[in-house]
Design an enzyme around this catalytic site. Structure first.
Site, mmCIF file in Angstrom:
data_model
loop_
_atom_site.group_PDB
_atom_site.id
_atom_site.type_symbol
_atom_site.label_atom_id
_atom_site.label_comp_id
_atom_site.label_asym_id
_atom_site.label_seq_id
_atom_site.Cartn_x
_atom_site.Cartn_y
_atom_site.Cartn_z
ATOM 1 N N ASP A 19 0.877 -1.177 0.000
ATOM 2 C CA ASP A 19 0.000 0.000 0.000
ATOM 3 C C ASP A 19 0.913 1.225 0.000
ATOM 4 O O ASP A 19 1.599 1.506 0.977
ATOM 5 C CB ASP A 19 -0.905 -0.039 1.247
ATOM 6 C CG ASP A 19 -1.895 1.133 1.306
ATOM 7 O OD1 ASP A 19 -1.631 2.181 0.679
ATOM 8 O OD2 ASP A 19 -2.912 0.997 2.008
ATOM 9 N N LYS A 78 -6.742 9.885 -1.662
ATOM 10 C CA LYS A 78 -5.836 10.731 -0.890
ATOM 11 C C LYS A 78 -4.961 11.581 -1.830
ATOM 12 O O LYS A 78 -5.462 12.457 -2.493
ATOM 13 C CB LYS A 78 -5.000 9.853 0.054
ATOM 14 C CG LYS A 78 -5.822 8.813 0.819
ATOM 15 C CD LYS A 78 -6.758 9.423 1.836
ATOM 16 C CE LYS A 78 -7.734 8.409 2.437
ATOM 17 N NZ LYS A 78 -7.154 7.200 2.994
HETATM 18 C C1 LIG Z 1 -7.559 5.951 3.195
HETATM 19 C C2 LIG Z 1 -6.630 4.787 3.090
HETATM 20 C C3 LIG Z 1 -7.077 3.555 2.611
HETATM 21 C C4 LIG Z 1 -8.526 3.305 2.241
HETATM 22 O O1 LIG Z 1 -8.906 4.040 1.141
HETATM 23 P P1 LIG Z 1 -10.429 4.512 0.839
HETATM 24 O O2 LIG Z 1 -10.311 5.192 -0.473
HETATM 25 O O3 LIG Z 1 -10.850 5.394 1.973
HETATM 26 O O4 LIG Z 1 -11.260 3.270 0.798
HETATM 27 C C5 LIG Z 1 -6.151 2.522 2.515
HETATM 28 N N1 LIG Z 1 -4.866 2.693 2.875
HETATM 29 C C6 LIG Z 1 -4.410 3.867 3.352
HETATM 30 C C7 LIG Z 1 -2.976 3.992 3.743
HETATM 31 C C8 LIG Z 1 -5.260 4.960 3.469
HETATM 32 O O5 LIG Z 1 -4.806 6.114 3.958
#
Ligand SMILES: *Cc1c(COP(=O)(O)O)cnc(C)c1O
Length: 398
Positions: free
Chosen positions: A182, A207
Site C-alpha cells: 500500500d 488521498k
Molecule cells: C484511506 C486509506 C485507505 C482506504 O482508502 P479509501 O479510499 O478510503 O477506501 C487505505 N490505505 C491507506 C494507507 C489509506 O490512507
C-alpha cells in the site's frame, strides 16, 4: 529520447492523443455500453483481440486513462481501478487468498485493512500473521514459515513507521509469496515499490493521487498477469470506479508532482518547527534524522512525504483547544489534500481501542496526525505556533 520524468508523466501519461472531435482533455464517458455494427468486431473486442470496450463495469475509456497514468508513474505494465481504496485492498486479498492459505503482514496497516485481517479473513479459514511493524527479523521468520501473500504498507498510519520493501520482498520471493504494498502515504512520486521488488502496488486514490478530497477511488498496478487476475475479481464483484470520479482523479493527478514536491517540503518544515517546540513531546516524520525509520526511508524514498504526527507534552485535553484554533487546517478524517488536515487517532482511527491498547501500539493519547497541504509553509508554522500558544496564555483553562 530518454524516459520522461515523473513530472512529465503526471501531465501526459496514459492519455491518448487522438480524442473525440479534437478535445485536448479526456472526455467523461458516461456510457454504460458500447455499440458495434459488426458482430465480428464485437466478438474480437470481447476476446481482447482488438481495442475497445463492452460494458462500463468492466472497462471505460475515462477510467482506463486514469489506470494508464498510474501504471506509468509506478513503472507497471498494467493497472486496474476500484471504487475506493478499500475495494482495491479487499479485491487483492480475495483474489489471491483461498481457504487454508496464510498471509503475513504488519500490525500497523490502515484501520480498514486491519479489520479485514482480524475480522473477515479468519472466517474464511485464512491464517493471518500480523508482525510488529519494524521488527524485520521477526517478519522474515514468519515469511520463512511459508505464506501465499506478504502485505506491507510504508510509511504507516499514524506513526509513520518505515518498512524495508526490498529486504522483505526478497524474503517473500524465496517462499514463492506475492508481495503487495500500500503506497498511499508515499505516492508514486516518492516511492515505487515495484522497483524495490514488490509484485503489486496499490493506492487509495482518494488521498494524494486525487489530491482535492472530492473523489473516492482505488487502484492496483503491477505485471499484466497479476493485474489481470485482480481485474477478473473486480469485474465480477463490481466495485468499479465511476467515470466521473475517474475524471476527477485524472485531473487531480496532472499536478501530482508539483503538489508532492510542495507537500514534502512543507511537512519537513513543520516537523522541524515542532521538533524544536518546548510543548511538543515527540515528532514522527521519516525525514527527520532522529526518526527510527530514517535510514531505510532514505534508501527507498525519493522524498519523505506530506504526512507526519506529533504528541503534546500535556496530554489529550489541551488538543481540544489547540486544534480548533488552527486557521489553516481542517479537523477531518481524510488526508493528502491541498488543504492541511489534522486528525486525532484517539477519537478517530483508534477510537475503539483502550488507552492500554493504544499504548501497546505506540500511539500516545495526545497524538495528532498532520497532513501538510500546499499552503505557504510560513503561514502553516505561524498558525501552529499561535494555536500551541493559545493554551499557554494567562487564564487559559486547560
Ligand atoms: C484511506 C486509506 C485507505 C482506504 O482508502 P479509501 O479510499 O478510503 O477506501 C487505505 N490505505 C491507506 C494507507 C489509506 O490512507
Amino acid at each position: 529520447m530518454k524516459e520522461p520524468s515523473k513530472a512529465t508523466k503526471t501531465v501526459w501519461g496514459g492519455e491518448p492523443r487522438k480524442l473525440w472531435e479534437g478535445a485536448t482533455q479526456i472526455p467523461v464517458v458516461m456510457s454504460v455500453g458500447y455499440g458495434y455494427q459488426d458482430l465480428d468486431e464485437w466478438y474480437e473486442v470481447a476476446q481482447e483481440k482488438r481495442h475497445g470496450h463492452i460494458y462500463s463495469r468492466n472497462t471505460n475509456p475515462t477510467v482506463q486513462a486514469f489506470e494508464r497514468k498510474v501504471a506509468e508513474l509506478e513503472g507497471a505494465e498494467s493497472a486496474t481501478a476500484f471504487a475506493t481504496g478499500m475495494a482495491a485492498i479487499s479485491g487483492i486479498l480475495h483474489t489471491f487468498l483461498k481457504p487454508g492459505d496464510r498471509v503475513v503482514s504488519i500490525k500497523d496497516t490502515y484501520g480498514g485493512t486491519n479489520r479485514i485481517f482480524l475480522d473477515f479473513l479468519p472466517e474464511l479459514n485464512i491464517e493471518v500473521k500480523l508482525c510488529p511493524t519494524t521488527d524485520h527479523d521477526e517478519i522474515e521468520k514468519e515469511i520463512a514459515k511459508g505464506c501465499k501473500l506478504l502485505y506491507l504498507e510504508t510509511p504507516t498510519n499514524p506513526t509513520m513507521k518505515v518498512v524495508d520493501i526490498k529486504r522483505l520482498s526478497e524474503a517473500a520471493h524465496k517462499v514463492g509469496a506475492t508481495v503487495v504494498v500500500d503506497n498511499t502515504f508515499a505516492t508514486p512520486i516518492n516511492q515505487n515499490p515495484l522497483s524495490l521488488g514488490a509484485d503489486l502496488v496499490l493506492h487509495s486514490a482518494t488521498k494524494f493521487l486525487g489530491g482535492h478530497a472530492d473523489a473516492l477511488g482505488g487502484v492496483v498496478a503491477g505485471s499484466a498477469e497479476l493485474v489481470k487476475k485482480v481485474y477478473g475479481y473486480r469485474e465480477i464483484h463490481g466495485a468499479t470506479l465511476a467515470p466521473m470520479s475517474g475524471y476527477m482523479l485524472l485531473r487531480g493527478m496532472k499536478t501530482l508532482a508539483l503538489r508532492i514536491e510542495r507537500q514534502n517540503s512543507n511537512a519537513r518544515k513543520v516537523a522541524e518547527f515542532l521538533a524544536g517546540h518546548p510543548d511538543i513531546d515527540k515528532v514522527y516524520y521519516p525525514g527527520l534524522p532522529s526518526h527510527p525509520g530514517h535510514d531505510i526511508a532514505s534508501k527507498q524514498m525519493k522524498g519523505f512525504g506530506g504526512m507526519l504526527a506529533f504528541s503534546h507534552k500535556r496530554g489529550f485535553d489541551v488538543l481540544k483547544r489547540i486544534l480548533p484554533s488552527l486557521k489553516y487546517a481542517h479537523l477531518a478524517a481524510n488526508l493528502g489534500a491541498v488543504e492541511t488536515t489534522v486528525g486525532v487517532p484517539r477519537t478517530t482511527s483508534h477510537v475503539e481501542s483502550t488507552p492500554e491498547q493504544r499504548e501497546a501500539m505506540g500511539i500516545p493519547e495526545s497524538l495528532v496526525r498532520y497532513s501538510a497541504g500546499i499552503e505557504d509553509p510560513d503561514d502553516l508554522i505561524a498558525d501552529l505556533s499561535q494555536a500551541l500558544e493559545s493554551v499557554n496564555m494567562a487564564g487559559a483553562s486547560v
